[in-house]
Design a protein around this motif. Structure first.
Motif, PDB file in Angstrom:
ATOM      1  N   ALA A 293      -0.987   5.524  -3.882  1.00  0.00           N
ATOM      2  CA  ALA A 293      -1.783   5.208  -5.072  1.00  0.00           C
ATOM      3  C   ALA A 293      -2.134   3.729  -5.167  1.00  0.00           C
ATOM      4  N   VAL A 294      -1.640   2.934  -4.245  1.00  0.00           N
ATOM      5  CA  VAL A 294      -1.909   1.496  -4.262  1.00  0.00           C
ATOM      6  C   VAL A 294      -2.888   1.187  -3.142  1.00  0.00           C
ATOM      7  N   GLN A 295      -4.060   0.706  -3.506  1.00  0.00           N
ATOM      8  CA  GLN A 295      -5.019   0.297  -2.485  1.00  0.00           C
ATOM      9  C   GLN A 295      -5.164  -1.213  -2.546  1.00  0.00           C
ATOM     10  N   CYS A 296      -6.162  -1.723  -3.229  1.00  0.00           N
ATOM     11  CA  CYS A 296      -6.273  -3.184  -3.291  1.00  0.00           C
ATOM     12  C   CYS A 296      -5.172  -3.766  -4.171  1.00  0.00           C
ATOM     13  N   GLY A 297      -4.650  -2.979  -5.112  1.00  0.00           N
ATOM     14  CA  GLY A 297      -3.540  -3.409  -5.943  1.00  0.00           C
ATOM     15  C   GLY A 297      -3.922  -4.120  -7.223  1.00  0.00           C
TER      16      GLY A 297
ATOM     17  N   LEU B   5      -3.999   7.311 -18.635  1.00  0.00           N
ATOM     18  CA  LEU B   5      -4.566   6.355 -17.681  1.00  0.00           C
ATOM     19  C   LEU B   5      -6.033   6.040 -17.956  1.00  0.00           C
ATOM     20  N   SER B   6      -6.600   6.649 -18.979  1.00  0.00           N
ATOM     21  CA  SER B   6      -8.041   6.527 -19.223  1.00  0.00           C
ATOM     22  C   SER B   6      -8.493   5.108 -19.553  1.00  0.00           C
ATOM     23  N   GLY B   7      -7.600   4.254 -19.987  1.00  0.00           N
ATOM     24  CA  GLY B   7      -7.970   2.877 -20.291  1.00  0.00           C
ATOM     25  C   GLY B   7      -7.866   1.935 -19.110  1.00  0.00           C
ATOM     26  N   ASN B   8      -7.596   2.490 -17.931  1.00  0.00           N
ATOM     27  CA  ASN B   8      -7.424   1.679 -16.729  1.00  0.00           C
ATOM     28  C   ASN B   8      -8.485   2.037 -15.700  1.00  0.00           C
ATOM     29  N   LEU B   9      -9.229   1.035 -15.274  1.00  0.00           N
ATOM     30  CA  LEU B   9     -10.272   1.247 -14.276  1.00  0.00           C
ATOM     31  C   LEU B   9      -9.777   0.884 -12.887  1.00  0.00           C
ATOM     32  N   CYS B  10     -10.116   1.734 -11.927  1.00  0.00           N
ATOM     33  CA  CYS B  10      -9.820   1.486 -10.523  1.00  0.00           C
ATOM     34  C   CYS B  10     -11.105   1.707  -9.752  1.00  0.00           C
ATOM     35  N   ARG B  11     -11.498   0.724  -8.975  1.00  0.00           N
ATOM     36  CA  ARG B  11     -12.741   0.849  -8.210  1.00  0.00           C
ATOM     37  C   ARG B  11     -12.513   1.322  -6.780  1.00  0.00           C
ATOM     38  N   CYS B  12     -11.256   1.421  -6.365  1.00  0.00           N
ATOM     39  CA  CYS B  12     -10.974   1.786  -4.979  1.00  0.00           C
ATOM     40  C   CYS B  12     -10.749   3.274  -4.765  1.00  0.00           C
ATOM     41  N   THR B  13     -10.297   3.980  -5.813  1.00  0.00           N
ATOM     42  CA  THR B  13      -9.876   5.368  -5.603  1.00  0.00           C
ATOM     43  C   THR B  13     -10.675   6.331  -6.464  1.00  0.00           C
ATOM     44  N   GLY B  14     -10.443   7.578  -6.252  1.00  0.00           N
ATOM     45  CA  GLY B  14     -10.970   8.621  -7.115  1.00  0.00           C
ATOM     46  C   GLY B  14      -9.903   9.060  -8.094  1.00  0.00           C
ATOM     47  N   TYR B  15      -8.846   8.282  -8.244  1.00  0.00           N
ATOM     48  CA  TYR B  15      -7.754   8.493  -9.186  1.00  0.00           C
ATOM     49  C   TYR B  15      -6.792   9.608  -8.791  1.00  0.00           C
ATOM     50  N   GLU B  16      -7.145  10.450  -7.848  1.00  0.00           N
ATOM     51  CA  GLU B  16      -6.286  11.594  -7.544  1.00  0.00           C
ATOM     52  C   GLU B  16      -4.905  11.160  -7.044  1.00  0.00           C
ATOM     53  N   LYS B  17      -4.850  10.145  -6.187  1.00  0.00           N
ATOM     54  CA  LYS B  17      -3.546   9.686  -5.681  1.00  0.00           C
ATOM     55  C   LYS B  17      -2.731   9.023  -6.790  1.00  0.00           C
ATOM     56  N   ILE B  18      -3.408   8.391  -7.722  1.00  0.00           N
ATOM     57  CA  ILE B  18      -2.712   7.787  -8.860  1.00  0.00           C
ATOM     58  C   ILE B  18      -2.094   8.884  -9.723  1.00  0.00           C
ATOM     59  N   ILE B  19      -2.854   9.930  -9.973  1.00  0.00           N
ATOM     60  CA  ILE B  19      -2.341  11.062 -10.748  1.00  0.00           C
ATOM     61  C   ILE B  19      -1.206  11.743  -9.991  1.00  0.00           C
TER      62      ILE B  19
END
Length: 170
Positions: free
Chosen positions: A101-105, A134-148
């Motif tokens: 779930a960690v890409q650019c970090g 997690l809706s208040g957190n933006l990630c530009r590297c992922t599609g959020y699936e790995k974070i979930i």
């Protein structure tokens, strides 16, 4: 002005703070805690998320003076100190690594804070709960699936033993 606050359980003082300075700036530049990231400076991305007296806030939107006498927990405060003095990852932090779930970090500190808050309140969250938290957190590297996936993994691991906010192996 001087700002006295408790950060990650320790009393801290920041001197020469000007009235318009953000809590984020104080944490990063005056207190040497670079974990919370400075991205949008508008409270839109969540990269600077911290706990202020137990509530999640965007540190970029909090005037430093508002933190006077209050308790702040940053991402650095999630990990416990091991016997050797080195930080020990929590089950949640380990799950982020294990799930990829960690890409650019850059977004990771805010996501960890939001996920930790969720798991503290709801140890076995449904996917809808995770997405909302997690809706208040933006990630530009992922599609959020790995974070979930990481939040699910942390939940499962804590159900099997260690609390989400405790360091592994303790």
């Amino acid at each position: 002005m001087r700002v006295n606050l408790t950060v990650n359980g320790s009393p801290r003082t920041a001197d020469d703070v000007w009235p318009g300075e953000s809590l984020l700036f104080v944490l990063r530049e005056r207190l040497g805690l670079p974990g919370s990231k400075n991205a949008c400076e508008q409270g839109e991305c969540g990269s600077c998320t911290v706990r202020l007296d137990g509530d999640l806030v965007c540190a970029c939107l909090v005037a430093a003076g508002q933190a006077e006498g209050r308790e702040v927990v940053t991402v650095e405060g999630l990990a416990a100190e091991g016997e050797d003095g080195a930080p020990r990852l929590t089950a949640l932090q380990r799950a982020f690594l294990d799930a990829g779930a960690v890409q650019c970090g850059f977004c990771t500190p805010g996501l960890l804070m939001a996920a930790d808050d969720l798991l503290t309140r709801t140890p076995d969250p449904a996917d809808a709960d995770i997405r909302e938290a997690l809706s208040g957190n933006l990630c530009r590297c992922t599609g959020y699936e790995k974070i979930i996936d990481a939040v699910r993994l942390a939940s499962a691991r804590t159900a099997a033993g260690a609390p989400a906010g405790s360091a592994e192996g303790e």
